[in-house]
Design an enzyme around this catalytic site. Structure first.
Site, mmCIF file in Angstrom:
data_model
loop_
_atom_site.group_PDB
_atom_site.id
_atom_site.type_symbol
_atom_site.label_atom_id
_atom_site.label_comp_id
_atom_site.label_asym_id
_atom_site.label_seq_id
_atom_site.Cartn_x
_atom_site.Cartn_y
_atom_site.Cartn_z
ATOM 1 N N CYS B 88 0.826 -1.207 0.000
ATOM 2 C CA CYS B 88 0.000 0.000 0.000
ATOM 3 C C CYS B 88 0.866 1.266 0.000
ATOM 4 O O CYS B 88 1.459 1.584 -1.018
ATOM 5 C CB CYS B 88 -0.981 -0.030 1.161
ATOM 6 S SG CYS B 88 -2.297 1.183 0.972
ATOM 7 N N HIS B 216 -3.558 -5.350 0.981
ATOM 8 C CA HIS B 216 -2.906 -5.596 2.281
ATOM 9 C C HIS B 216 -2.867 -7.089 2.626
ATOM 10 O O HIS B 216 -3.814 -7.605 3.233
ATOM 11 C CB HIS B 216 -3.683 -4.872 3.381
ATOM 12 C CG HIS B 216 -3.479 -3.405 3.391
ATOM 13 N ND1 HIS B 216 -2.519 -2.778 4.145
ATOM 14 C CD2 HIS B 216 -4.117 -2.425 2.713
ATOM 15 C CE1 HIS B 216 -2.569 -1.471 3.942
ATOM 16 N NE2 HIS B 216 -3.533 -1.224 3.080
ATOM 17 N N GLU B 218 -1.134 -8.498 4.906
ATOM 18 C CA GLU B 218 -1.027 -8.693 6.361
ATOM 19 C C GLU B 218 -2.402 -8.667 7.031
ATOM 20 O O GLU B 218 -2.541 -9.097 8.171
ATOM 21 C CB GLU B 218 -0.087 -7.631 6.965
ATOM 22 C CG GLU B 218 -0.675 -6.269 7.261
ATOM 23 C CD GLU B 218 -0.906 -5.422 6.011
ATOM 24 O OE1 GLU B 218 -0.644 -5.905 4.902
ATOM 25 O OE2 GLU B 218 -1.376 -4.273 6.150
#
Lengths: 179, 261
Positions: B88, B216, B218
């Site tokens: 990002c 994302h 994660e």
């Protein structure tokens, strides 16, 4: 039909964090220590058929009709031209205009204007007013250094103020913009 | 095992989630702050630039961070083949620094992340779950364990996620890289909401050791993070039995771990 052009320069009443960070980055990370101040303006040009609206009515609509362009709690503005700044002869000033390669207005701004006016053209740019501690005779060298670091970028990196892949930049004549 | 630096910039806000995911998958990871010197960079064997709003996105997302001395250190490490992942805002920083796609035959800036636009309209910030699929996944160190048929759910949160390319960068150029594209749940091409050129959501450099992605991973590293309604091929939907298990992006972290072992 005859079109008339109106120009609006908007800036923040409170300290402009974008401009402060850009200035610190120029002076520190980019090594342009001779850049002494930086001011950022939002700059709109409106083009409309002169018969459909008087100038006073247009500004009244734009400035008082909503907060779309000016929020009086946050913004100050100049109409037509910017106020000239006085500089001693050790300093010189430059005006850099950046705008999107394919312009696109927010829907709310466009609909606010087109609801009230039938035929209006709008263009938007950012204006950066850059004051350098270098005499006017150095202007060419000054612009050349800023062109590399702020617009073109170096070693494959982007410029600080302009990303040439989706923005275009222009060094402006001060006579066209200041009183 | 080599050490992973999760780089903290002023304004990073996905740093802790990224570190958690790295540690969960067995990576030896710690934070590295934006003030780090070139010598401090040399203590690490891989770098992850997490999401967030470095320098509050002032001027343009990622541009101020891209001028930091730390990025010179990361750039030097990348040139030596060390893995670098930008997520990002990290992806925006890598693009502004010119580290991706880094095609040696092309000069100057080759790629940028511009404001989201759909159908010629500025649409502002997008926060949503989307699906992505890889092409030439084997060409990147980070994506090599994924199959080109995997359809992976992942969250996006960005206002400036529209990939734009220089005129010398043609669609064919993407074949040199591992490319992540936005697709629908069945894996078919879609025009993404952010208006990204060629529907690109992420891509590698030509060498394959750098990967820059707007979504994302994660936030989809564990099953418990993925809404029950989300489906996709390449992973099993969440249920009460697999809540604590590995999420759809397990292979990205495991691939990095194997590279550093």
């Amino acid at each position: 039909m005859k079109h008339k052009e109106y120009r609006l320069f908007r800036y923040l009443k409170q300290p402009d964090l974008h401009a402060i960070t850009a200035l610190k980055t120029m002076q520190g990370l980019l090594g342009l220590s001779w850049v002494k101040s930086l001011k950022r303006y939002d700059f709109w040009t409106f083009s409309l058929v002169s018969s459909q609206c008087k100038e006073d009515d247009f500004w009244s609509l734009l400035l008082s009709g909503s907060f779309e362009f000016i929020n009086p709690n946050k913004h100050a503005y100049d109409i037509g031209r910017l106020h000239k700044r006085r500089l001693d002869n050790r300093r010189s000033m430059f005006l850099l205009k950046s705008s999107a390669l394919s312009p696109c207005l927010t829907l709310s701004r466009r609909s606010f204007l087109t609801d009230k006016l039938t035929d209006v053209g709008i263009s938007y740019s950012l204006l950066w007013e850059i004051v350098c501690e270098r005499p006017v005779e150095d202007a060419e060298a000054c612009v050349s250094e800023m062109q590399t670091r702020l617009i073109d970028g170096q070693n494959g990196c982007s410029g600080l103020l302009v990303n040439s892949l989706f923005e275009k930049a222009e060094w402006c004549s001060q006579e066209d913009y200041y009183e | 095992m080599g050490k992973v630096a999760v780089v903290q910039f002023p304004g990073s806000n996905c740093d802790y989630e990224t570190l958690d995911a790295c540690l969960f998958y067995g990576l030896k990871a710690s934070f590295l702050r934006w003030t780090a010197s070139l010598e401090e960079c040399q203590a690490y064997d891989a770098f992850i630039l997490p999401g967030g709003f470095s320098y509050q996105d002032r001027i343009r997302a990622g541009v101020v961070a891209s001028k930091l001395p730390l990025l010179r250190g990361i750039s030097l490490a990348a040139k030596q083949g060390y893995p670098v992942l930008g997520i990002c805002n990290g992806c925006q920083i890598l693009a502004e620094a010119g580290l991706v796609p880094d095609i040696p035959d092309l000069d100057g800036l080759q790629m940028a992340l511009a404001e989201n636009r759909y159908d010629q309209r500025s649409i502002g910030f997008i926060c949503d779950w989307v699906y992505v699929r890889f092409e030439q996944a084997h060409k990147s160190l980070f994506t090599r364990y994924f199959s080109d048929t995997d359809v992976l759910p992942v969250p996006i949160n960005h206002g400036e996620g529209r990939f734009v390319f220089s005129s010398s960068f043609k669609k064919d150029t993407l074949e040199l890289l591992s490319v992540m594209r936005y697709v629908d749940v069945k894996g078919s091409d879609v025009m993404p909401l952010n208006g990204s050129t060629y529907s690109v959501a992420g891509l590698s450099n030509q060498r394959g050791n750098i990967f820059a992605m707007m979504p994302h991973p994660e936030r989809a590293a564990f099953h418990k993070q993925v809404p029950v309604s989300i489906k996709g091929s390449g992973y099993k939907s969440r249920n009460t039995q697999n809540m604590q298990g590995f999420g759809p992006w397990e292979k990205l972290f495991v691939s990095l771990k194997d590279a550093l072992s």
